[in-house]
Design a protein around this motif. Structure first.
Motif, PDB file in Angstrom:
ATOM      1  N   GLY A 119      57.892  15.594 -15.073  1.00  0.00           N
ATOM      2  CA  GLY A 119      57.138  14.368 -15.273  1.00  0.00           C
ATOM      3  C   GLY A 119      56.037  14.159 -14.255  1.00  0.00           C
ATOM      4  N   ALA A 120      55.996  15.010 -13.222  1.00  0.00           N
ATOM      5  CA  ALA A 120      54.960  14.885 -12.194  1.00  0.00           C
ATOM      6  C   ALA A 120      53.603  15.315 -12.747  1.00  0.00           C
ATOM      7  CB  ALA A 120      55.316  15.732 -10.984  1.00  0.00           C
ATOM      8  N   SER A 121      52.548  14.763 -12.179  1.00  0.00           N
ATOM      9  CA  SER A 121      51.188  15.096 -12.584  1.00  0.00           C
ATOM     10  C   SER A 121      50.643  16.238 -11.736  1.00  0.00           C
ATOM     11  CB  SER A 121      50.268  13.884 -12.439  1.00  0.00           C
ATOM     12  OG  SER A 121      50.670  12.847 -13.310  1.00  0.00           O
ATOM     13  N   CYS A 154      44.476  16.421 -15.720  1.00  0.00           N
ATOM     14  CA  CYS A 154      45.790  15.911 -15.321  1.00  0.00           C
ATOM     15  C   CYS A 154      46.804  16.216 -16.412  1.00  0.00           C
ATOM     16  CB  CYS A 154      45.701  14.406 -15.087  1.00  0.00           C
ATOM     17  SG  CYS A 154      47.269  13.666 -14.597  1.00  0.00           S
ATOM     18  N   LEU A 155      47.782  17.071 -16.094  1.00  0.00           N
ATOM     19  CA  LEU A 155      48.835  17.438 -17.027  1.00  0.00           C
ATOM     20  C   LEU A 155      50.191  17.061 -16.452  1.00  0.00           C
ATOM     21  CD1 LEU A 155      47.637  21.019 -18.107  1.00  0.00           C
ATOM     22  CD2 LEU A 155      47.271  18.849 -19.312  1.00  0.00           C
ATOM     23  N   THR A 156      51.169  16.935 -17.333  1.00  0.00           N
ATOM     24  CA  THR A 156      52.522  16.564 -16.925  1.00  0.00           C
ATOM     25  C   THR A 156      53.424  17.787 -16.924  1.00  0.00           C
ATOM     26  OG1 THR A 156      52.276  14.342 -17.849  1.00  0.00           O
ATOM     27  CG2 THR A 156      54.513  15.129 -17.486  1.00  0.00           C
ATOM     28  N   VAL A 159      56.556  19.734 -17.529  1.00  0.00           N
ATOM     29  CA  VAL A 159      57.733  19.524 -18.380  1.00  0.00           C
ATOM     30  C   VAL A 159      58.878  20.466 -18.013  1.00  0.00           C
ATOM     31  CG1 VAL A 159      56.351  18.644 -20.281  1.00  0.00           C
ATOM     32  CG2 VAL A 159      56.860  21.082 -20.191  1.00  0.00           C
ATOM     33  N   PHE A 161      53.489  23.184 -19.096  1.00  0.00           N
ATOM     34  CA  PHE A 161      52.847  21.942 -19.502  1.00  0.00           C
ATOM     35  C   PHE A 161      52.665  21.938 -21.019  1.00  0.00           C
ATOM     36  CE2 PHE A 161      51.091  23.374 -15.441  1.00  0.00           C
ATOM     37  CZ  PHE A 161      51.315  22.293 -14.605  1.00  0.00           C
ATOM     38  N   ARG A 216      48.180  19.609  -6.791  1.00  0.00           N
ATOM     39  CA  ARG A 216      49.237  18.607  -6.950  1.00  0.00           C
ATOM     40  C   ARG A 216      48.651  17.220  -6.738  1.00  0.00           C
ATOM     41  NH1 ARG A 216      54.567  20.362  -5.569  1.00  0.00           N
ATOM     42  NH2 ARG A 216      55.076  18.135  -5.660  1.00  0.00           N
ATOM     43  N   SER A 217      49.284  16.208  -7.285  1.00  0.00           N
ATOM     44  CA  SER A 217      48.776  14.852  -7.175  1.00  0.00           C
ATOM     45  C   SER A 217      48.824  14.352  -5.733  1.00  0.00           C
ATOM     46  CB  SER A 217      49.553  13.906  -8.086  1.00  0.00           C
ATOM     47  OG  SER A 217      50.921  13.906  -7.761  1.00  0.00           O
TER      48      SER A 217
END
Length: 208
Positions: A39-41, A48-50, A52, A66, A91-92
């Motif tokens: 769930g991290a961006s 910006c992808l999540t 999975v 992703f 990374r975010s």
């Protein structure tokens, strides 16, 4: 949020098409999945992808998976990637991190096309064209994000624009492989967009 300081390049090791989307699997350094959560961006080429799924491939490498939806494929160059392609990874941003570039959302506004590239021992100049509706946001010495890289625009802007890259930037990012005709992801600086749009509204109101 992101800063436009690319942390690494990842290699695309699987692309699975499903309906109008794709599942993307990339291989990267172990350090880039430390404290990562599902769930991290994560920014991939500035998108910006999540995450999975993620895990280790071998002693020195890991993977992240992703899901990339059709709208993201429509606006970004992730639609053109192939097995073996190198993508930029960031990374975010976390509270307390140094902001070395400028604030980015990871939402790509458009793609630009490379029209020229000139390499020298200590500099690389790459020129681009972008759709007319975005040219009003391109200012000399302003900020722009190209494939997730925070860069400063060159002095000459108009129908096209250019950036000057030092060897370190080339070595750390996939612009080292960029060729004339390639498409790159563009995120316009949000402050610039806000100022331009505000001025446009003020002019419109003054004539109404």
């Amino acid at each position: 949020m992101f800063t436009g300081i690319v942390q690494s390049q990842a290699e695309v090791i699987a692309i699975i098409s499903k309906n109008n989307a794709i599942r993307l699997k990339v291989s990267l350094e172990n350090s880039l999945i430390e404290n990562l959560e599902v769930g991290a961006s994560v920014a991939i080429n500035g998108v910006c992808l999540t995450a999975v799924e993620f895990g280790h491939l071998a002693a020195s490498s890991s993977f992240i998976i992703f899901d990339v939806i059709d709208e993201t494929l429509r606006v970004s160059n992730l639609a053109d990637i192939e097995l073996g392609s190198k993508v930029n990874v960031e990374r975010s941003l976390k509270i307390g991190d140094e902001i070395g570039g400028h604030m980015l959302s990871g939402h790509v506004h458009a793609q630009a096309i490379i029209t020229n590239r000139v390499d020298s021992p200590d500099n690389c100049t790459i020129s681009f064209t972008i759709a007319p509706e975005y040219q009003k946001y391109i200012f000399a010495k302003g900020f722009i994000s190209i494939n997730g890289i925070s860069l400063t625009l060159g002095a000459e802007v108009g129908d096209s624009f250019s950036v000057h890259l030092i060897p370190e930037t080339l070595a750390r990012t996939n612009l080292q492989y960029a060729c004339v005709g390639d498409k790159v992801n563009i995120e316009i600086d949000q402050q610039t967009m806000t100022i331009v749009q505000t001025i446009e509204r003020m002019k419109l109101n003054s004539h109404s």
